[in-house]
Design a protein around this motif. Structure first.
Motif, mmCIF file in Angstrom:
data_model
loop_
_atom_site.group_PDB
_atom_site.id
_atom_site.type_symbol
_atom_site.label_atom_id
_atom_site.label_comp_id
_atom_site.label_asym_id
_atom_site.label_seq_id
_atom_site.Cartn_x
_atom_site.Cartn_y
_atom_site.Cartn_z
ATOM 1 N N ASP A 154 50.193 48.681 116.149
ATOM 2 C CA ASP A 154 49.347 49.772 116.050
ATOM 3 C C ASP A 154 48.679 49.945 114.600
ATOM 4 O O ASP A 154 47.535 50.124 114.391
ATOM 5 C CB ASP A 154 49.968 51.183 116.482
ATOM 6 N N VAL A 155 49.349 49.622 113.814
ATOM 7 C CA VAL A 155 49.095 50.246 112.450
ATOM 8 C C VAL A 155 49.491 49.102 111.350
ATOM 9 O O VAL A 155 50.603 48.409 111.399
ATOM 10 C CB VAL A 155 49.770 51.329 111.833
ATOM 11 N N LEU A 156 48.784 48.607 110.400
ATOM 12 C CA LEU A 156 49.115 47.732 109.259
ATOM 13 C C LEU A 156 48.901 48.672 107.847
ATOM 14 O O LEU A 156 48.087 49.270 107.642
ATOM 15 C CB LEU A 156 48.215 46.553 109.075
ATOM 16 N N TYR A 157 50.173 48.517 107.282
ATOM 17 C CA TYR A 157 50.088 49.314 105.915
ATOM 18 C C TYR A 157 50.286 48.275 104.869
ATOM 19 O O TYR A 157 51.226 47.537 104.828
ATOM 20 C CB TYR A 157 51.176 50.185 105.740
ATOM 21 N N ALA A 158 49.199 47.978 103.984
ATOM 22 C CA ALA A 158 49.406 46.914 103.120
ATOM 23 C C ALA A 158 49.142 47.577 101.663
ATOM 24 O O ALA A 158 48.357 48.415 101.513
ATOM 25 C CB ALA A 158 48.145 45.991 103.120
ATOM 26 N N HIS A 159 50.113 47.128 100.831
ATOM 27 C CA HIS A 159 50.289 47.706 99.379
ATOM 28 C C HIS A 159 49.364 47.211 98.572
ATOM 29 O O HIS A 159 49.227 47.866 97.561
ATOM 30 C CB HIS A 159 51.567 47.212 98.680
ATOM 31 N N ASN A 160 48.127 46.647 99.046
ATOM 32 C CA ASN A 160 46.797 46.647 98.259
ATOM 33 C C ASN A 160 45.678 45.920 98.982
ATOM 34 O O ASN A 160 46.104 45.703 100.276
ATOM 35 C CB ASN A 160 47.004 45.722 96.926
ATOM 36 N N ASP A 161 44.769 45.993 98.401
ATOM 37 C CA ASP A 161 43.273 45.788 99.307
ATOM 38 C C ASP A 161 43.361 44.242 99.627
ATOM 39 O O ASP A 161 43.016 43.853 100.723
ATOM 40 C CB ASP A 161 42.164 46.105 98.490
ATOM 41 N N ASP A 162 43.857 43.463 98.622
ATOM 42 C CA ASP A 162 43.516 41.990 98.877
ATOM 43 C C ASP A 162 44.266 41.798 100.075
ATOM 44 O O ASP A 162 44.072 40.730 100.879
ATOM 45 C CB ASP A 162 44.225 41.437 97.506
ATOM 46 N N MET A 163 45.747 42.050 100.118
ATOM 47 C CA MET A 163 46.524 41.665 101.190
ATOM 48 C C MET A 163 45.871 42.260 102.453
ATOM 49 O O MET A 163 45.752 41.423 103.724
ATOM 50 C CB MET A 163 47.798 42.212 101.231
ATOM 51 N N GLY A 164 45.187 43.365 102.490
ATOM 52 C CA GLY A 164 44.669 43.926 103.787
ATOM 53 C C GLY A 164 43.295 43.051 104.078
ATOM 54 O O GLY A 164 43.275 42.886 105.165
ATOM 55 N N LEU A 165 42.582 42.458 103.031
ATOM 56 C CA LEU A 165 41.442 41.998 103.445
ATOM 57 C C LEU A 165 42.041 40.236 104.029
ATOM 58 O O LEU A 165 41.389 39.878 105.010
ATOM 59 C CB LEU A 165 40.633 41.628 102.134
ATOM 60 N N GLY A 166 42.885 39.857 103.796
ATOM 61 C CA GLY A 166 43.553 38.601 104.226
ATOM 62 C C GLY A 166 44.035 39.002 105.564
ATOM 63 O O GLY A 166 43.850 37.961 106.389
ATOM 64 N N ALA A 167 44.653 40.078 105.819
ATOM 65 C CA ALA A 167 45.254 40.292 107.047
ATOM 66 C C ALA A 167 44.168 40.560 108.241
ATOM 67 O O ALA A 167 44.167 40.117 109.251
ATOM 68 C CB ALA A 167 45.897 41.610 107.133
ATOM 69 N N ILE A 168 42.845 40.968 107.623
ATOM 70 C CA ILE A 168 41.779 41.253 108.523
ATOM 71 C C ILE A 168 41.392 39.868 108.959
ATOM 72 O O ILE A 168 41.006 40.001 110.462
ATOM 73 C CB ILE A 168 40.750 42.120 107.697
ATOM 74 N N GLU A 169 41.401 38.960 108.357
ATOM 75 C CA GLU A 169 40.857 37.623 108.801
ATOM 76 C C GLU A 169 41.907 37.331 109.801
ATOM 77 O O GLU A 169 41.506 36.501 110.709
ATOM 78 C CB GLU A 169 40.951 36.491 107.631
ATOM 79 N N ALA A 170 43.197 37.213 109.436
ATOM 80 C CA ALA A 170 44.121 37.025 110.760
ATOM 81 C C ALA A 170 44.180 37.759 111.975
ATOM 82 O O ALA A 170 44.089 37.112 113.111
ATOM 83 C CB ALA A 170 45.725 37.346 110.121
ATOM 84 N N ILE A 171 43.990 39.207 111.797
ATOM 85 C CA ILE A 171 43.558 39.923 112.901
ATOM 86 C C ILE A 171 42.385 39.515 113.801
ATOM 87 O O ILE A 171 42.133 39.370 115.224
ATOM 88 C CB ILE A 171 43.455 41.345 112.466
ATOM 89 N N GLU A 172 41.187 39.178 113.102
ATOM 90 C CA GLU A 172 40.102 38.861 113.845
ATOM 91 C C GLU A 172 40.226 37.514 114.387
ATOM 92 O O GLU A 172 39.748 37.082 115.467
ATOM 93 C CB GLU A 172 38.886 38.743 112.728
ATOM 94 N N GLY A 173 41.004 36.536 113.632
ATOM 95 C CA GLY A 173 41.359 35.342 114.223
ATOM 96 C C GLY A 173 42.171 35.146 115.496
ATOM 97 O O GLY A 173 42.390 34.385 116.370
ATOM 98 N N ALA A 174 42.927 36.384 115.455
ATOM 99 C CA ALA A 174 43.933 36.599 116.925
ATOM 100 C C ALA A 174 43.051 37.319 117.937
ATOM 101 O O ALA A 174 43.548 37.603 118.973
ATOM 102 C CB ALA A 174 44.801 37.240 116.571
ATOM 103 N N GLY A 175 41.534 37.531 117.637
ATOM 104 C CA GLY A 175 40.762 38.373 118.736
ATOM 105 C C GLY A 175 40.763 39.499 118.838
ATOM 106 O O GLY A 175 40.566 40.067 119.796
ATOM 107 N N LYS A 176 41.453 40.141 117.588
ATOM 108 C CA LYS A 176 41.370 41.683 117.939
ATOM 109 C C LYS A 176 40.537 42.128 116.710
ATOM 110 O O LYS A 176 40.104 41.560 115.829
ATOM 111 C CB LYS A 176 42.910 42.149 117.392
ATOM 112 N N VAL A 177 40.557 43.704 116.805
ATOM 113 C CA VAL A 177 39.418 44.208 116.085
ATOM 114 C C VAL A 177 39.972 45.094 115.171
ATOM 115 O O VAL A 177 40.669 46.210 115.296
ATOM 116 C CB VAL A 177 38.484 45.025 116.913
#
Ligand code: GYE
Length: 332
Positions: A232-255
């Motif tokens: 349900d939720v991602l807590y990333a300790h900085n923006d950069d990791m969050g931005l990398g995770a966004i690519e992974a989430i989109e890659g997995a077909g999620k929004v």
């Protein structure tokens, strides 16, 4: 006779004081003149930076370099590439060069006492910048300038509690931690956990380091997505990791921002853009613009003035709406 002795002592003291004022006089006795660089009244600062792992770090480096220039301080800058051994080497080399002041952002919290004692014995003052050390002996440094990372973690948790206040369903959280053993990773984790543990519906189902980088954030998030279908939720300790995770989430077909809500820390431009675009839901600010305050502290410390042992940076938080407003005037 007595008079003669005191005159001699006085002359000796004066000579010592004059030597101590210059950049070569950081407390050592004799040695390779000129090694400290700079003219006599120029303050020489040795600065050991963590690395170049994130947008935050790039902005921080720029702030330190620009402020040193503006303050007329000669900066010896060294990049440790996220390795403690490199920082220890850099600090030893600053001691050898007899700089006037050493500032550094410790990559991890532990293991600094020996090298800090070496600086103390050489009478070179140390200012901790951005990250703390866990040394019990606070005489090893003059001041610690930086954010309250526990508070940042708490702010992230408070947003989450508020966001889910009307639901009793379980909230599955994954966490991307910063560099293992670093103060911001330890404290952002602890502050967040302290707030969410008040309600048993919040469950951290996976937590791993992403080293504060975009690439690692993406890689670890891909693994999280594979082993946990219901995040349900991602807590990333900085923006950069969050931005990398966004690519992974989109890659997995999620929004990102909808299927998986995202909270990050820093508020650098790219993070703020993703927040304004609705891909991140909330950012806790951590200011990298520490340069001007660091130079002020350095001048005082070198002049032998008292400085506060702790200087906490002022920071805020951003929602998606606030990010849209703040973006045009964002400096970093
Ligand atoms: O949040 C992260 C960076 O120490 C506060 O280090 C700093 C952190 C910052 O790599 O982006």
């Amino acid at each position: 006779m007595l008079r003669r002795i005191s005159a001699l002592v006085l002359a000796g003291l004066t000579a010592f004081a004059v030597a101590s004022c210059g950049s070569e006089g950081g407390g050592g006795t004799g040695g390779d003149a000129g090694a400290g660089g700079g003219t006599d009244d120029t303050i020489v600062m040795g600065f050991s930076q963590v690395g170049a792992e994130s947008g935050w770090r790039t902005a921080n480096t720029k702030s330190v370099q620009e402020s040193a220039k503006a303050a007329g301080i000669e900066l010896k800058f060294s990049d440790a590439q996220q390795k403690q051994e490199n920082q220890i080497k850099a600090i030893r080399s600053f001691i050898q060069q007899r700089v006037d002041v050493i500032a550094f952002s410790p990559v991890v919290e532990s293991g600094w006492d020996p090298v800090l004692n070496e600086a103390k014995n050489a009478k070179i003052p140390v200012i901790l910048t951005d990250r703390a050390v866990d040394s019990q002996d606070t005489s090893l440094y003059k001041s610690f300038l930086g954010s309250d990372f526990i508070e940042e973690g708490k702010k992230a948790g408070q947003w989450l509690v508020e966001e889910y206040k009307d639901s009793s369903d379980t909230v599955n959280i994954v966490e991307l931690q910063g560099t293992t053993g670093s103060a911001p990773a330890n404290d952002r984790k602890a502050g967040f956990a302290e707030v969410i543990q008040a309600d048993a519906k919040f469950k951290i189902i996976a937590s791993q380091t992403g080293d504060f980088t975009r690439a690692k954030g993406k890689e670890v998030m891909e693994a999280f997505l594979k082993s946990n279908p219901d995040i349900d939720v991602l807590y990333a300790h900085n923006d950069d990791m969050g931005l990398g995770a966004i690519e992974a989430i989109e890659g997995a077909g999620k929004v990102p921002g909808k299927d998986i809500k995202i909270i990050t820390v820093d508020a650098v431009k790219d993070g703020m853009q993703a927040l304004a675009d609705g891909k991140i839901n909330y950012i806790v600010e951590c200011s990298p613009l520490l340069g001007p305050q660091l130079m002020d502290l350095a001048k005082k410390v070198v002049a032998g003035e008292e400085v506060p042992t702790r200087v906490v940076t002022e920071e805020t938080t951003f929602t998606q709406e606030q990010a849209k407003e703040a973006l045009p005037s964002r400096q970093y």
